[in-house]
Design a protein around this motif. Sequence first.
Motif, PDB file in Angstrom:
ATOM      1  N   LEU A 143      -4.033   1.678   3.660  1.00  0.00           N
ATOM      2  CA  LEU A 143      -5.012   2.669   3.224  1.00  0.00           C
ATOM      3  C   LEU A 143      -6.374   3.465   3.814  1.00  0.00           C
ATOM      4  O   LEU A 143      -6.294   5.073   3.116  1.00  0.00           O
ATOM      5  CB  LEU A 143      -5.946   2.014   1.780  1.00  0.00           C
ATOM      6  CG  LEU A 143      -6.809   2.422   0.694  1.00  0.00           C
ATOM      7  CD1 LEU A 143      -6.379   3.235   0.004  1.00  0.00           C
ATOM      8  CD2 LEU A 143      -7.784   1.629   0.602  1.00  0.00           C
ATOM      9  N   VAL A 144      -6.623   3.478   4.712  1.00  0.00           N
ATOM     10  CA  VAL A 144      -7.682   4.054   6.011  1.00  0.00           C
ATOM     11  C   VAL A 144      -6.214   5.492   6.105  1.00  0.00           C
ATOM     12  O   VAL A 144      -6.913   6.451   6.903  1.00  0.00           O
ATOM     13  CB  VAL A 144      -7.782   2.697   7.354  1.00  0.00           C
ATOM     14  CG1 VAL A 144      -8.288   4.130   7.999  1.00  0.00           C
ATOM     15  CG2 VAL A 144      -9.113   1.851   6.316  1.00  0.00           C
ATOM     16  N   LEU A 180      -4.152  -8.494   3.063  1.00  0.00           N
ATOM     17  CA  LEU A 180      -4.772  -7.314   2.756  1.00  0.00           C
ATOM     18  C   LEU A 180      -5.462  -6.671   4.007  1.00  0.00           C
ATOM     19  O   LEU A 180      -5.517  -5.294   3.179  1.00  0.00           O
ATOM     20  CB  LEU A 180      -6.133  -8.517   2.544  1.00  0.00           C
ATOM     21  CG  LEU A 180      -6.317  -9.141   1.311  1.00  0.00           C
ATOM     22  CD1 LEU A 180      -7.563  -9.600   1.109  1.00  0.00           C
ATOM     23  CD2 LEU A 180      -6.330  -8.507  -0.175  1.00  0.00           C
ATOM     24  N   ALA A 181      -4.817  -7.089   5.631  1.00  0.00           N
ATOM     25  CA  ALA A 181      -5.627  -6.007   6.584  1.00  0.00           C
ATOM     26  C   ALA A 181      -4.573  -5.127   6.655  1.00  0.00           C
ATOM     27  O   ALA A 181      -4.997  -4.671   6.461  1.00  0.00           O
ATOM     28  CB  ALA A 181      -5.202  -7.136   7.657  1.00  0.00           C
ATOM     29  N   SER A 225       1.139  -1.347  -0.205  1.00  0.00           N
ATOM     30  CA  SER A 225       0.179   0.090  -0.200  1.00  0.00           C
ATOM     31  C   SER A 225       0.852   1.482  -0.075  1.00  0.00           C
ATOM     32  O   SER A 225       0.322   2.815  -0.866  1.00  0.00           O
ATOM     33  CB  SER A 225      -0.702   0.062   0.855  1.00  0.00           C
ATOM     34  OG  SER A 225      -1.606   0.648   0.994  1.00  0.00           O
ATOM     35  N   CYS A 253      -5.268  -3.002   3.652  1.00  0.00           N
ATOM     36  CA  CYS A 253      -6.100  -1.640   3.955  1.00  0.00           C
ATOM     37  C   CYS A 253      -5.252  -1.171   5.349  1.00  0.00           C
ATOM     38  O   CYS A 253      -6.357   0.270   5.661  1.00  0.00           O
ATOM     39  CB  CYS A 253      -7.633  -2.468   4.906  1.00  0.00           C
ATOM     40  SG  CYS A 253      -7.959  -3.593   3.000  1.00  0.00           S
TER      41      CYS A 253
END
Length: 250
Positions: free
Chosen positions: A243-244, A236-237, A46, A240
Amino acid sequence: MEMVLLTALGVGGATVIGSLIGFLCKGLSHRFSDIVLSFAAGVMLSAAVLGLILPSLEYGGTYGLLITLVGIFAGAFCLNLIDKLVPHLHKLVGADIEAHNNANLSKVLLFVTAIAIHNLPEGIAAGVGFGSGNVSQALLIAGGIALQNIPEGMVIIGPMLAAGVSPKKTFVCAMITGLVEVAGTLIGYFAVTLASAILPFALAFAGGTMLYVVSDEMIPETHAHGSERGATYALLAGFCLMLVSDVLLG
C-alpha cells in the motif's frame, strides 16, 4: 518488451531462488516459513486489489463494475476447477509423498504438475499488469507474485527429497515450475496487448485468481502449524508495505 521479459524471468526465477534457500535451510521451523508465506500473502492481496481489481473498474467504463465482478469470480472459478483436477501445494504436502521415501514417480510428477499448473495463472496476472500500460502497478503485481514464489520454492524441496528424488532432479523440477510462470507472464502480456478490449476483464480475472490463491492456499497453509497470530501480523505487514509502495510510486 525488454522489461516484460526481464520481469517474467524474475517472477519465474523467484521459485528457483526459493528452492535454493530450501536446500540450504531444510531445518528451518514451520513457524518461520509460515511468517514468510503470510507476508507474501499480504503482498499478493494488496497487489490484487490495487494493481488489478481497481484498475479493472477504472478501464471498464460504463459497465466496469459488472465486468470486474464477473472477472473476479471467473478467475476464482477457473482456479477452483483446476484445484479439483489437480490438488495444489497445501493439499499435497501432507500426503504420502512426504511420508514415504519409496514414493513412486507418479506421486512426484503429480506434485510438480500441480505447482506448475497453478503457477501459470499467476504468471498471466503479472503479464496482464504490464499489458495495462501502468508499469509501476505492473511491477508491484510482479513483485508480489515473485515474493510469494520464494517460500513456495522453499516448501517444494522437502517433499520431493523425501520421495527419493535426487537433489539435481529436484532442482530441475523447481526450474520447470518457474519456467511455466515465465510463459504465463508472456501469454498475459501479449493477450491484452493484442486485444485491448479484454483488458478490464483480464485484469479482474487475474485479480480473482490471486485472491483465490491467497484465500484457498496461502492462508490455510500459514495457519496449519500454530502460528496464526504471527502469520496474521505478517500478512498485514505485507499488505501495508504494498500500500505504501503504491502511494509513493503513484
